[in-house]
Design an enzyme around this catalytic site. Sequence first.
Site, mmCIF file in Angstrom:
data_model
loop_
_atom_site.group_PDB
_atom_site.id
_atom_site.type_symbol
_atom_site.label_atom_id
_atom_site.label_comp_id
_atom_site.label_asym_id
_atom_site.label_seq_id
_atom_site.Cartn_x
_atom_site.Cartn_y
_atom_site.Cartn_z
ATOM 1 N N CYS A 30 -36.465 -33.882 -2.205
ATOM 2 C CA CYS A 30 -36.460 -33.635 -0.766
ATOM 3 C C CYS A 30 -37.010 -34.828 0.001
ATOM 4 O O CYS A 30 -36.634 -35.070 1.135
ATOM 5 C CB CYS A 30 -37.198 -32.348 -0.425
ATOM 6 S SG CYS A 30 -38.808 -32.171 -1.148
ATOM 7 N N VAL A 80 -35.191 -36.244 3.194
ATOM 8 C CA VAL A 80 -35.782 -36.226 4.534
ATOM 9 C C VAL A 80 -35.694 -37.610 5.176
ATOM 10 O O VAL A 80 -35.383 -37.746 6.355
ATOM 11 C CB VAL A 80 -37.238 -35.715 4.494
ATOM 12 C CG1 VAL A 80 -37.913 -35.910 5.847
ATOM 13 C CG2 VAL A 80 -37.277 -34.251 4.095
#
Lengths: 514, 488
Positions: free
Chosen positions: A154, A158
């Site tokens: 992630c 991001v």
Amino acid sequence: MQEIEKIVNGKDLFKRPEYQEVLANKKQFESSMLAVNPAKVDEIAEWTKSWDYREKNLAREAITVNPAKACQPLGAVMVALGFEGTMPYVHGSHGCVAYFRSYFTRHFKEPTPCVSDSMTEDAAVFGGLVNMKEGLKNCAAVYKPKMIAVSTTCMAEVIGDDLMAFIIAAKEEDGGEYLAADYPIPYAHTPSFVGSHITGYDNMMHGIMSQLTEGQKGETKQRINIIPGFETYIGSLRSVKTIVEAFGTDYIMLGDHSDQWDMPAGQYEMFQGGTKIEDAKDCINSSATISLQKYATVKTMKMVDKRWKHPGGFSNPVGLKGTDEFVMKLAELTGTEVPQKLKVERGRLVDAMQDSYPYMHGKKFAIWGDPDFLIGAVSFLLEMGAEPTHVLCHNAPNGWEAEMRAMLDTSPAKDSLNVWAGKDLWAMRSLLFTEPVDFMIGNSYGKELMRDTGTPLIYIGFPIFDRHHLHRYSISGYDGALNLLTWITNKVLDQLDEDTKGIATTDYFFDLIR
Amino acid sequence: MGPESLEAKQKAAIEEILKAYPEKAAKNREKHLGVGSPNDENQKTCGDVRSNKKTVPGVMSQRGCAYAGSKGVVWGPVKDMIHISHGPIGCGQYSRAGRRNYYIGVTGVDTFVTMNFSSDFQENNIVFGGDKKLGKCIDEIEELFPLNNGITVQSECPIGLIGDDIGAVARVKAKELDKTIVPVNCEGFRGVSQSLGHHIANDTVRDFIFDAKVNVDTSDVIATDYDVAIIGDYNIGGDAWSSRILLEEMGLRVVAQWSGDATLKEMALTPKVKLNLLHCYRSMNYISRHMEKEYGIPWIEYNFFGPSQTIKSLRKIAAFFDEGVQAKCEEVIAKYQPMIDQVIAKYKPRLEGKTVMLFVGGLRPRHVIGAYEDLGMEVIGTGYEFAHDDDYKRTKEEIFRSTVIYDDVNEYELEAFVKKLQPDLVASGIKEKYVFQKMGLPYRQMHSWDYSGPYHGYDGFAIFAQDMDLAINSPVWAHSKAPWEKEG
């Protein structure tokens, strides 16, 4: 103090009086309620069993408690390990990779190779290009994989790292020393905050299939592609292959980790088995593609259907009906009769089901797991006349709830059968207290539910950390259904003995023959 | 194997191993590999290895992340608090109940260690921020788990990247609920390993337990001259309990365990103890130093692995107190000595001369050496996942012979070292376990005690000895070779 002839570990050591004294003494410094006011603990514990608690518990909107799902890159790692000599490479921080490796290793009791490019704070600011360049080079140099399959954590998602551009840049800078221009490095973006591990499976499978087949379209070959999905039963992969082979057809299993996570003792080689890279490149030229897990291959199969225009579609060979459908699909696609061997196998399974049915019939089950697993396993419960009272799927994708509801509606007991999409295992705890069942079917996370509610747990699912070797068996095909039948029936019988073993009280029913 | 030949072999192994790397990676890894010699004053750290630096990308390091260091190690075991894994679903799931931090309590009612609380971030939380959701998570926890004594927010990677202010949410909620709510910015990308997570977690203990109002009553515990705290023992398999018993037997009062089987009250009581006893230096030296500076509490390191180190440590601890404690300390040592003599008499003949290679984290790469040596086993290699210079300096004092030292060793290197140095036992973690077992090598997990333990203290040592014997002398290793295979 230990006795030399009978050294005991923590299981028995702490039962000894000297340790009981230590633990009792410690309570004076503790703030947990059991030390402060045990009656209050009893009161709240009782309340958690109530309908009042259940309503509040099921109304939760924000906090997840004891989930039954994991995140995308886990599924991507599984895909990668199903291809010949392929290193799963996770672009992001290395803590994630330590977790994926431990998680799979605890389940399979097998090594799980996987690298990351160890992004840290500077990568968070400047992007992970430098890490990717170095990481791919080092990975290729040290482990010499035939292919590197890149997914993301992630963190990388991001900050918005561009995998395709990074891989091209890494190859260019390397100039072919370790990363030749045609070195296969398929990739997939696998954000952890979208979907679950099966979404990651889908994305990585899609990445490998679409990228490796670029420019490979040629003449169609009489050959069937099989995509197993997020399959954690090694034996299932083998059962499926055996069935396909019985039809005498050519096939490619795309993502076959059955050898990788089931290595014989004697020596260690990092990679074993897996789909040949050549086959993966050529799979676009097969005449059909069947996915065994609909919800774990949504995107992949959309490509196969719309762009490749392969017939096949979905077929979930768990349980009798599911296997029948799979077998008939193969018969249709190959234009051949169902082989005698499979007819006999089916007959044996049905014979066994007819031998054991009294013990499963009418028994109430709670079951949870991945959406495709549940479609198969619940189908089998219904085939046996069992009642799947609570069917819970934490990572239920669109469409799953309706499909499951329709299945349950075929049962005479349909009004007492419930589907719980998007709920976690703390919700299941309330369900078990308020609407109890006879047995649970699920993974190791059911252990605390077993302790708290007293419901016996039949270990079928993923992950299974605290029972050995179950993953080596099959739950697919006629032989897999026989395993399901055996595990479930014998647990029912174990429990029957457990319930009737009271000497001179209940043991009249402690029958020798069942 | 003579000591010279061992050292030569170790050095040759390092040289050979570095050849596989591209130039830049080789240069980097070279600094993390070395051969340590006991009593070599010239070495700055054991084997002169460098440590606590960024991992080389792409090499299958065994390291974890800051979140693992905070949630997994320091905060996670505090049993009457609820620890939210704040962010996407994976981190909390992969780290759930894996460390075997034993505790007594009614799970889900007054204690929560083996559970997994997650804010389960979805895409909209990334795009629009997750602070609101966090607030709601806290409210729901309050309603459904009313006996919790506090909440910690363990940040996963996205939190620090999307600009959420978990500190503000915690402040507001703490006031509103009159409760300890601890925001921990332990995002996984911070630092180079779990180590920074320990430090960050230690700092939040300071800020939110010591320097803030804690809503549990500590007034009923009146301080005595014999109060100590066990710091850096995570009660893996019950380690802290088998340590605590010895301290109590010598007349000390253990007021707190950090953080295995810990409660908020014990932690809040710690600033009043007379001495902090530090087992895992790496993960909790920060808070120990802080208590020394702020409250004048001295701290000493101790080692309860194996009788030699345990005895040394018991005496070192007793020396801090009066003659009464010192006399009792000798009584304790005398009491357990016959049992230990029996353990060694039973197992040493079965284990003597067997060589061991270790790769663990925290304190164990040095602390367990003595336990092996007490059994006559010879440690010939060791290394840490996330140590700093001060750990490698301390390691110098623990090794018995020429020992290959590998910092942040990766899968490739460890496998190569084992193949070249051929130890009789490898002791490391779950990720490495089956690699070596495939090769037919006895193996013990030294993070989780391979689901056995405790290994601390005298009782723990007996289990340790029995487990090492079980591993080395099991008949299963002999089955690897089929009878039709030729010798050699």
